[in-house]
Write an enzyme that holds these catalytic residues in place. Structure first.
Site, PDB file in Angstrom:
ATOM      1  N   LEU A   1       0.427  -1.310  -0.007  1.00  0.00           N
ATOM      2  CA  LEU A   1       0.440  -0.369  -0.452  1.00  0.00           C
ATOM      3  C   LEU A   1       0.861   0.955   0.209  1.00  0.00           C
ATOM      4  CD1 LEU A   1      -3.180  -0.913   2.587  1.00  0.00           C
ATOM      5  CD2 LEU A   1      -3.118  -1.032   0.369  1.00  0.00           C
TER       6      LEU A   1
ATOM      7  N   SER B   1      36.067  16.680 -18.494  1.00  0.00           N
ATOM      8  CA  SER B   1      35.927  18.149 -18.678  1.00  0.00           C
ATOM      9  C   SER B   1      35.744  19.486 -17.385  1.00  0.00           C
ATOM     10  CB  SER B   1      34.101  18.519 -19.569  1.00  0.00           C
ATOM     11  OG  SER B   1      34.094  17.597 -20.918  1.00  0.00           O
TER      12      SER B   1
ATOM     13  N   GLU C   1      23.905  11.551 -11.625  1.00  0.00           N
ATOM     14  CA  GLU C   1      23.724  12.809 -10.543  1.00  0.00           C
ATOM     15  C   GLU C   1      22.961  12.325  -8.994  1.00  0.00           C
ATOM     16  OE1 GLU C   1      24.118  13.393 -14.879  1.00  0.00           O
ATOM     17  OE2 GLU C   1      23.423  12.878 -13.833  1.00  0.00           O
TER      18      GLU C   1
ATOM     19  N   HIS D   1      30.559  24.397 -17.443  1.00  0.00           N
ATOM     20  CA  HIS D   1      30.123  24.588 -18.265  1.00  0.00           C
ATOM     21  C   HIS D   1      28.707  25.450 -18.637  1.00  0.00           C
ATOM     22  CE1 HIS D   1      32.880  21.681 -19.807  1.00  0.00           C
ATOM     23  NE2 HIS D   1      32.646  21.623 -20.866  1.00  0.00           N
TER      24      HIS D   1
END
Length: 473
Positions: free
Chosen positions: A37, A193, A214, A263
């Site tokens: 439930l 990066s 993430e 970025h």
């Protein structure tokens, strides 16, 4: 660890399950209360224990299915989990919500509601009791405290060098890791990066690859912080939106973590809007007790990376992809909550307020305006939260006009941070807010800044209008 069956619909659970299976965490046991439930009704798989078992097994977990009301079965399952090597264990316990009380047992629509007849329920369960159960405490575990393993020096750059702040972050973090044995780094499979890979090359035993997960990236950082480590978790600024629930819960839990988003903004250029972090400043400023930092050059970045290790709460550093000129000396200090006055005179007619990539655009705009006889003050607002209210109020009093410029959407970013400095009832100065108001496309960084109206030309044009020097047809 105890979890419910409803939450197994969450993707973050399976990010964690895959990670635990991949790392062969045989010291992890998850007990799933399969009571069928949820809040509004039945769960997706009800009491089908095998459906859950297949999912855990797919991530290389050992699974045990039991009656969750059978104490002997529970004890045997714990023993089996302890003896299992090379795999985490999931104990799938079939239970009935409200078992033993006829009015609520296995019934829908009662989640989070008080018992309708509490006294009758107590009677059904055997009447009042005075039982105290002393549980076995887990074995003692050593908590790591700040460990300084040797002298170190943050990297330094000469004025005029062209360095990306993401590079400065990576080099500074690697140096910090050399000086402190409690520093760890986590990556969302973009370390090449973000430049977190610089840390990995120097300290591979303290570098954790979380892949493109993430939520797990932030969750792991919270776990490491709870064990006494100082984590720096890095990914693209845009991708941290996927983990916002975990960032919010980190704040609620009082966790101390460092997040780094690279970025950021339209300045990344050709990669396009899916890769551009344009909401991150607003997102991080909204977190309770957070610190938000946005450096514009390499020396500033290195100093702020070092400072973050000693702060409380959720700390966020925004870095940039492209190279930018170093404008600060290596020994310059950047206190959190401060700002830097880069241009100033007693004849300033307006103030340009910028951070990160737009600092360089603001300086170029100030030079252009000066050639036209318009003096402009320039403030580097590298500490976006807490913001330097005193500097902003002084600039407003002395110049009367402010122009904020940010590589971010107008909502919740630098413009709002500046405006809040005047939210105490004092007069608000004439204010123009330049930000990214349209949907970017794919273009070079210079073209992106111009299209968004946040390059030097656009800033100078806004300044002229603000001091009523522009000729408008």
């Amino acid at each position: 660890m105890l979890c419910g069956d409803s939450e197994l619909a969450e993707g973050s659970v399976w990010e964690a399950a895959e990670h635990a299976g991949y790392e062969h965490l045989d010291n992890l046991t998850v007990i799933v209360d399969v009571n069928r439930l949820g809040q509004r009704g039945p769960t997706r798989h009800g009491h089908d224990l095998d459906a859950y078992a297949r999912r855990f097994q797919a991530f290389d977990w050992h699974t045990i299915e039991i009656d969750g009301h059978d104490l002997d079965a529970i004890d045997r399952a714990y023993g089996e989990a302890l003896s299992t090597k090379g795999q985490p264990t999931a104990i799938l316990a079939r239970t009935l919500k409200g078992k033993g009380v006829e009015g609520v047992q296995d019934r829908e629509g009662l989640h989070g509601k008080p018992l309708p007849e509490a006294d009758e329920a107590i009677t059904e369960l055997g009447g009042p009791r005075d039982i105290r159960v002393r549980v076995q405490e887990p074995p003692a575990a050593r908590m790591l405290h700040s460990v300084h393993t040797g002298d170190f020096e943050l990297p330094k750059w000469d004025k005029g060098e062209e360095v990306a702040t993401r590079n400065a972050f990576g080099e500074a973090l690697a140096a910090l890791g050399t000086g402190r044995g409690d520093i760890v780094a986590l990556d969302g499979e973009v370390g090449d990066s973000t430049r977190a890979e610089f840390f990995a090359k120097e300290h591979p035993d303290r570098y954790f690859e979380c892949y493109i997960a993430e939520q797990q990236l932030v969750a792991s950082a919270v776990g490491l912080a709870a064990r006494g480590w100082v984590p720096y978790a890095a990914t693209f600024a845009a991708f941290l939106t996927r983990a916002y629930d975990f960032i919010r819960m980190a704040s609620i839990s009082g966790s101390g973590i460092n997040l780094v988003g690279s970025h950021a903004g339209v300045a990344i250029g050709q990669d396009g809007p899916s890769q551009m972090g344009l909401e991150d400043l607003a997102m991080m400023r909204a977190v309770h007790g957070s610190t938000v930092l946005y450096p514009c050059d390499a020396n500033q970045t290195a100093r702020l990376v070092g400072a973050m290790a000693g702060l409380e709460g959720v700390r966020y550093l925004r870095t940039s992809r492209g190279e930018s000129p170093v404008i600060y000396a290596p020994d310059e200090e950047f206190p959190v909550g401060g700002s830097k006055l880069l241009r100033s005179s007693d004849r300033d007619r307006l103030t340009l307020v910028a951070a990160g990539v737009t600092v360089h655009e603001a300086l170029a705009a100030a030079d252009a305006l000066e050639r036209e006889g318009i003096r402009a003050r320039v403030i580097d607002l590298y500490s976006v939260k807490p913001v330097d209210r005193a500097a902003l109020r002084r600039a407003a009093e002395e110049t009367g006009c402010l122009v904020t410029v940010e590589d971010h959407h107008p909502e919740g970013g630098i413009g709002d941070a500046v405006l809040e400095a005047f939210a105490d009832g004092r007069p608000v100065p004439r204010l123009v807010r330049l930000a990214v108001r349209s949907m970017p496309g794919s273009a070079s960084p210079d073209e992106q800044l111009h299209a968004a109206g946040i390059d030097a030309e656009s800033i100078a044009a806004a300044g002229r209008l603000l001091v009523e020097e522009a000729v408008v047809p």
